[in-house]
Design an enzyme around this catalytic site. Structure first.
Site, short mmCIF file in Angstrom:
data_model
loop_
_atom_site.label_atom_id
_atom_site.label_comp_id
_atom_site.label_asym_id
_atom_site.label_seq_id
_atom_site.Cartn_x
_atom_site.Cartn_y
_atom_site.Cartn_z
CD GLU A 111 -3.81 -5.75 3.85
OE1 GLU A 111 -4.73 -4.94 4.23
OE2 GLU A 111 -2.63 -5.69 3.77
CD GLU B 107 -2.91 -0.82 2.29
OE1 GLU B 107 -3.03 -0.05 3.36
OE2 GLU B 107 -4.17 -1.50 2.18
#
Ligand code: BGP
Length: 471
Positions: free
Chosen positions: A376, A160
């Site tokens: 995720e 991320e």
């Protein structure tokens, strides 16, 4: 690596390993930050669920659940504790043991090379804004590729980068805790993508036949509640902020000239951009995209209030108030919008399962058939355990079931989805939020010797996998 669909779950080093200074590990910026005054919560990942000493039990539990893949991250400062580039053999040994355990059960490792926890010596030089960070990262990743090689068939460079840069330099809740600093945000974002490209260049030198490399992106493509032109423009600008500067160089090896022009108009000094880096980016793109899926990114035209950012885990938000809703606004560009009709979790984040479908379809529309792993997806909640520590987390089951419905629909509609990872394997440290906000399929009893107790969602996932293993 088998081409079976991968069903698994995910963790990250700082969030689960504990053993923060054991066996020669150096400190990361998260160790440093959590031990400092700046950490107003005083909660740390020093011990967490102590995966460092419980990995055998944890990986066995994954296998018993039917999971055939595990996403985890390597702690850079376990491998290279100091800036002298001397490799800590004990650090390599720990991950060798984790990989042995995965192999024992036929679990495919999907390994992130950095999940927020830069070594402190890089932090001291300016962290992600230090222009030497990409050569340091390339060196570290080379050590990993050389040592672990094809034992790891799926590598991801950075977790991320969008959310990390955003929290570091816009919200200021992650170290180095700078607020509203778009100049450093831009610099950090750029350096991260140079890091990504330089690591891929190292990776390609090994000519692995059975290993691939990607990076993990943390937000959905922007969308809007209206089709009006001003909303479309806001969608474009929100993508300029949190999607395009990551996905485009990583997948296409280049930046959109309009994005660059608009960034300059904001007054950002782009003198850190070097032709040499752009050439490396051009030649070193990813094999697959890791996409994390939690919620939508809704844009509306900028109205007023100036440039401002809040996230759902800023400060002492313990999830009891449900007020700390995520907002981002860049003056003249966009503001994030809210849909009053959707449900929110306790930390103010929207629960919107259909975003899984739009995220995947929009990625396909723009980037074609690129393989995508949902690296995720999960539900943060207060879990209430009974006297045996058992948690009936029906809310988490409902969340996962609904999101998976849309993910499988996108797969049926042609998106090249190759795997899915629940966040998280077991309860662990949730950055800033500490330990009350839980995501795990397995409960960790922090008051009782870190005992592991599978939740109802664990058994639900086991059943779900058994019914969907041959998709
Ligand atoms: C992602 C991170 C994870 C994890 C998750 C949940 O952004 O990659 O590390 O923490 O979100 O977020 P949080 O723990 O802040 O609720």
């Amino acid at each position: 690596m088998s081409e079976k669909f991968l069903w698994g779950s995910a963790t990250a080093a700082y969030q689960c390993e504990g053993a923060w200074d054991e066996d020669g590990k150096g400190a990361s910026i998260w160790d440093e930050f959590c031990h400092s005054e700046a950490n107003t919560t005083k909660i740390t990942g020093d011990v967490s669920c102590d995966f460092y000493h419980h990995y055998q039990e944890d990986i066995k539990m994954m296998a018993d659940c039917g999971q055939n893949t595990y996403r985890f991250s390597i702690s850079w400062s376990r491998i290279l504790p100091k800036e002298d580039h001397v490799v800590n053999q004990k650090g390599l040994e720990f991950y060798d043991k984790v990989l042995d355990e995965c192999e024992k059960y036929g679990i495919v490792p999907n390994v992130t090379l950095i999940h927020y926890d830069l070594p402190d010596y890089i932090g001291a030089k300016g962290g992600w804004c230090y222009d030497g960070v990409s050569d340091e990262f390339a060196y570290y990743t080379k050590v990993c590729f050389e040592h672990f090689g094809e034992r790891i068939p799926l590598y991801t460079t950075i977790n991320e980068p969008n959310h990390n840069a955003y929290c570091n330099y816009c919200v200021g809740n992650y170290p180095p805790n700078e607020k509203n600093n778009l100049q450093d945000y831009a610099h950090c974002v750029y350096n991260m993508m140079v890091c990504n490209a330089k690591a891929i260049r190292e990776f390609r030198k090994f000519n692995f036949k059975n290993a691939k490399i990607g990076y993990v992106h943390g937000c959905a493509p922007a969308t809007a509640l209206s089709d009006e032109p001003a909303y479309k423009e806001a969608v474009k600008k929100l993508d300029f902020f949190c999607n395009d500067p990551f996905t485009e160089p990583a997948i296409w090896g280049r930046y959109n000239p309009e994005l660059v022009a608009e960034v300059k108009k904001l007054g950002i000094d782009l003198s850190f951009v070097k032709q040499e880096d752009l050439d490396i980016m051009k030649d070193n793109t990813i094999d697959f995209l890791g996409q994390n899926i939690y919620s939508r990114q809704l844009a509306k035209p900028y109205e007023s209030g100036g440039t401002r950012f809040t996230v759902n885990n800023a400060g002492n938000n313990d999830g009891t108030k449900n007020t700390a809703r995520e907002t981002r606004a860049i003056e003249g560009w966009f503001e994030t919008d809210r849909d009053p009709n959707t449900q929110l979790n306790k930390w103010g984040r929207e629960i919107y399962p259909a975003c899984a479908y739009s995220t995947l379809m929009l990625r396909k529309e723009k980037f074609g058939n690129i393989p995508i792993y949902i690296t995720e997806c999960g539900h943060g909640a207060y879990d209430i355990a009974d006297e045996n520590g058992y948690v009936e987390d029906d809310d988490r089951i409902e969340f996962l079931e609904n999101y998976l419905h849309y993910i499988l629909k996108a797969k049926e509609d042609g998106v090249n989805v190759k795997g899915f990872y629940v966040w998280s394997t077991m309860d662990l440290y949730s950055w800033i939020n500490g330990y009350k906000k839980r995501y795990g399929l397995v409960r960790v009893d922090y008051d009782n010797g870190l005992k592991r107790i599978p939740k109802k969602s664990y058994y639900w996932y086991k059943d779900f996998i058994s019914k969907h293993k041959d998709i």
